[in-house]
Design a protein around this motif. Structure first.
Motif: not given
Length: 219
Positions: A180-193, A195-197
């Motif tokens: 669950r933590e990994i999935q959460k981190m992946r989701k946050e990283m994807s959202e951050a990426k 947003e940056a784009i």
């Protein structure tokens, strides 16, 4: 206790033509009540000597220790009386008894040859019954021990399995939390990426827009 009225283990061993350790062995195995003097040494009465003499006789006739112990400690006297009655009959090797030989037998005569044969058979049956009884007791004891061991093993295996199940449950619980933590981190990283784009594209759009206006004004 006056030691003069008692016999020592050496005296009794000599009287019975045996060894002292044999007397001590019978005392222990048959739970005999042998008295001690003031110094703690074993002392014997004439009654004790007679008991050991009968024990020797029963051992010579093939009786097992358990059977002998039952006879020695038979307070009712029934087993002991039966054994003594059978032991009082003189036994000799005789030919097998035929059905035709059992005619006109005087059962009141202990000297009658056929009575002696019959007594021999009865005595042999009693000895065999005592042996079988002892063997049956040993079998029952072995079965009891086996059941107790099996039960103990099953309890240990059950406790081990429960402990293992608890460990497995804890393992899978932690694994699930980690996933669950990994999935959460992946989701946050994807959202951050993403947003940056978006920010980069938006900045590029305004840059081009302002550049076009500047060029138009210059013309």
């Amino acid at each position: 206790m006056q030691d003069k009225s008692f016999l020592s283990v050496k005296d009794v061993a000599e009287m019975l033509e045996t060894e002292a350790y044999v007397l001590r062995f019978y005392e222990k195995e048959l739970n005999l009540d042998i008295k001690r003097n003031s110094k703690g040494h074993r002392v014997y009465t004439l009654e004790d000597v007679e008991v050991f003499r009968k024990i020797q006789d029963m051992r010579e006739q093939g009786l097992q220790l358990k059977a002998i112990e039952a006879i020695v400690h038979d307070h009712s006297g029934e087993t002991k009386e039966t054994y003594e009655q059978l032991s009082s009959i003189t036994v000799s090797a005789v030919a097998p008894v035929k059905n035709s030989d059992l005619v006109d037998v005087d059962i009141t005569s202990a000297e009658d040859e056929k009575v002696r044969q019959f007594s021999f058979l009865i005595k042999d049956m009693l000895k065999q019954a005592l042996v079988e009884c002892n063997q049956q007791s040993q079998i029952e004891l072995q079965e009891t021990i086996k059941k107790e061991v099996d039960t103990a093993v099953e309890e240990k295996v059950s406790k081990y399995q429960e402990a293992q199940d608890e460990k497995n449950e804890e393992y899978y619980r932690r694994l699930d939390e980690t996933m669950r933590e990994i999935q959460k981190m992946r989701k946050e990283m994807s959202e951050a990426k993403e947003e940056a784009i978006n920010k980069k594209e938006k900045g590029s759009f305004w840059s081009r827009l302002f550049k076009d206006k500047n060029e138009t004004a210059q013309i």
